[in-house]
Design an enzyme around this catalytic site. Sequence first.
Site, PDB file in Angstrom:
ATOM      1  N   GLU A  41       0.830  -1.204   0.000  1.00 32.74           N
ATOM      2  CA  GLU A  41       0.000   0.000   0.000  1.00 32.74           C
ATOM      3  C   GLU A  41       0.871   1.263   0.000  1.00 32.74           C
ATOM      4  O   GLU A  41       1.843   1.368   0.765  1.00 32.74           O
ATOM      5  CB  GLU A  41      -0.891  -0.016   1.250  1.00 32.74           C
ATOM      6  CG  GLU A  41      -1.754   1.225   1.445  1.00 32.74           C
ATOM      7  CD  GLU A  41      -2.558   1.175   2.743  1.00 32.74           C
ATOM      8  OE1 GLU A  41      -3.435   2.030   2.922  1.00 32.74           O
ATOM      9  OE2 GLU A  41      -2.292   0.275   3.583  1.00 32.74           O
ATOM     10  N   LYS A 112      -9.237   2.470  -2.068  1.00 29.72           N
ATOM     11  CA  LYS A 112      -9.511   1.947  -0.729  1.00 29.72           C
ATOM     12  C   LYS A 112     -10.875   2.429  -0.244  1.00 29.72           C
ATOM     13  O   LYS A 112     -11.232   3.594  -0.413  1.00 29.72           O
ATOM     14  CB  LYS A 112      -8.408   2.389   0.233  1.00 29.72           C
ATOM     15  CG  LYS A 112      -8.415   1.717   1.598  1.00 29.72           C
ATOM     16  CD  LYS A 112      -7.167   2.136   2.376  1.00 29.72           C
ATOM     17  CE  LYS A 112      -7.074   1.443   3.726  1.00 29.72           C
ATOM     18  NZ  LYS A 112      -5.832   1.815   4.450  1.00 29.72           N
ATOM     19  N   CYS A 148      -5.433  -3.001   2.480  1.00 29.86           N
ATOM     20  CA  CYS A 148      -5.259  -3.050   3.933  1.00 29.86           C
ATOM     21  C   CYS A 148      -6.572  -3.178   4.696  1.00 29.86           C
ATOM     22  O   CYS A 148      -7.147  -4.253   4.783  1.00 29.86           O
ATOM     23  CB  CYS A 148      -4.475  -1.822   4.407  1.00 29.86           C
ATOM     24  SG  CYS A 148      -3.682  -2.067   6.030  1.00 29.86           S
TER      25      CYS A 148
END
Length: 549
Positions: A41, A112, A148
């Site tokens: 990330e 994300k 994540c």
Amino acid sequence: MKIALAQLNYHIGNFESNTQKIITSIREAKQNGADLVVFAELCVCGYPARDFLEFNEFISLCDAAAHQIAAACTGIACIIGLPTPNHNPEGKDLNNSAYFIDNGEIKAVVNKALLPNYDIFDEYRYFEPSTTFNCIDFKGKRIALTICEDLWNTIENPLYITRPMDTLIKQKPDVMINIAASPFAYNHDEERIAILSDNAGRYNLPLFYVNHVGAQTELIFDGGSLVFDKNGKIADELPYFSEAVTYYNLHDDGSISFEHQTTQKANRASDIEQIYQGLILGIQDYFYKSGFKQAILGLSGGIDSAVVCALAAEALGPQNVMAVLLPSKFSSDHSLKDAEDLVANLGCKSETIAIEKITDAFENSLHPQFQNLPFNIAEENIQSRSRAVLLMAMCNKFGYILLNTSNKSEAAVGYGTLYGDMCGGISVIGDVFKTQVFQLARYINRQREIIPENTIVKPPSAELRPDQKDTDSLPEYDILDAILVQYVERRCSSAEIIKQGFDNAVVHKVLRLVNLAEHKRYQTPPILRVSPKAFGMGRRMPIVGKYLM
């Protein structure tokens, strides 16, 4: 499909270094026959970039680096993480994104969805959450790519209502890939494994997870990237606290094979072993990434400075560590000998500068103001601040960076001197309780005596007045630390702590000290974070607030 996982150490804002690392790994993966290489990330810019993200030029440099990476990614595909502009005028300026690059072209962009906003995380400050989720088709496989926190959920404790995988699973993916920036804490590895294993088993898909490794000021990333089979069983676990690139074959039936020897650990490292490795990496990267080489610290003969000195010598090499003995008229002979023995055991550099005349000069200058008043904390702190002046002078003259040697127990209750022993460029053990410092000393001595035994067994003392002991002001450290764990790390109230069997008066005294010391902690150096709740960026308390305990 052959997949490579690249667990690398990035440097925030160092686009040249980060880009070169990524391109080098792409070329090596291509030579090793990989179809896809996966990076972490926000790998292009480093994590956390914080308010660098507010500069348009910084985002432009990220974009330029991504296109440079894409141009080098021919005959292979890669996944990289970077911040990208959000084109929705009603949202935040940026997205936390992943690029899927295939044969020189950016084929897909994934943003994300679940932005952490707790403890050390503050992603809602910069990024707009995604609400659109689509799989990526590649080499006959359908990839569910998440970032994540998008997988950081469990059935028992659902943190979010919208889970990207609940949408993606309807598109019938063959594999999950998650790119992450998950900071180290000594209890985090088992938690991370449990949550990711739950996801793999829940969605009945193999899972490839790539994490950062390396330290960014106070945050340490431990790596420990993971591969799970579709039943949620660990297939492989990459090394902790070091870079690694590993290769896996994903077969049509969802099974995983690999040629290298598995790095999965049969027995997990102890908390103290992990803390030790994390602190070594934290020191190394703080110096390397800041462009510094040499450290200095005051060596008292006590256990805190001894442990910090040993850690620094291991991290930087003893030739790059200057230990300065600064005895006062209250320093005991055994403390001086313990410090000298440690220097001999480590082979680091040392100097001895007596401070008695210096503190006498201060006291004489203050005599008209202090006359007829008893010796107290004012004179004690003059000693500590005299030492700091000398250490900082040597920093200025020789280019050293001062290592702070205060532990978490002291920092919690304010048992330290502002502009004295609390100064420094980086706080090495400021997230390590005193009882853990003793355990670290034993771990450092696991093969031979480095820290003198007398340093470990003698009663802790600041030696700022005759026969002083830490317990003159504080509870025994095993009691103090147990209370601090409950209050600081687990955020229990005084009533909850007392119910656990701790003395009422002791609990209220400790919690009062913690709250009163907040102004001191605002003025301390960055603290290397090794626990789930460290002082600093992850614990934000008002200085003038009144919270009755």
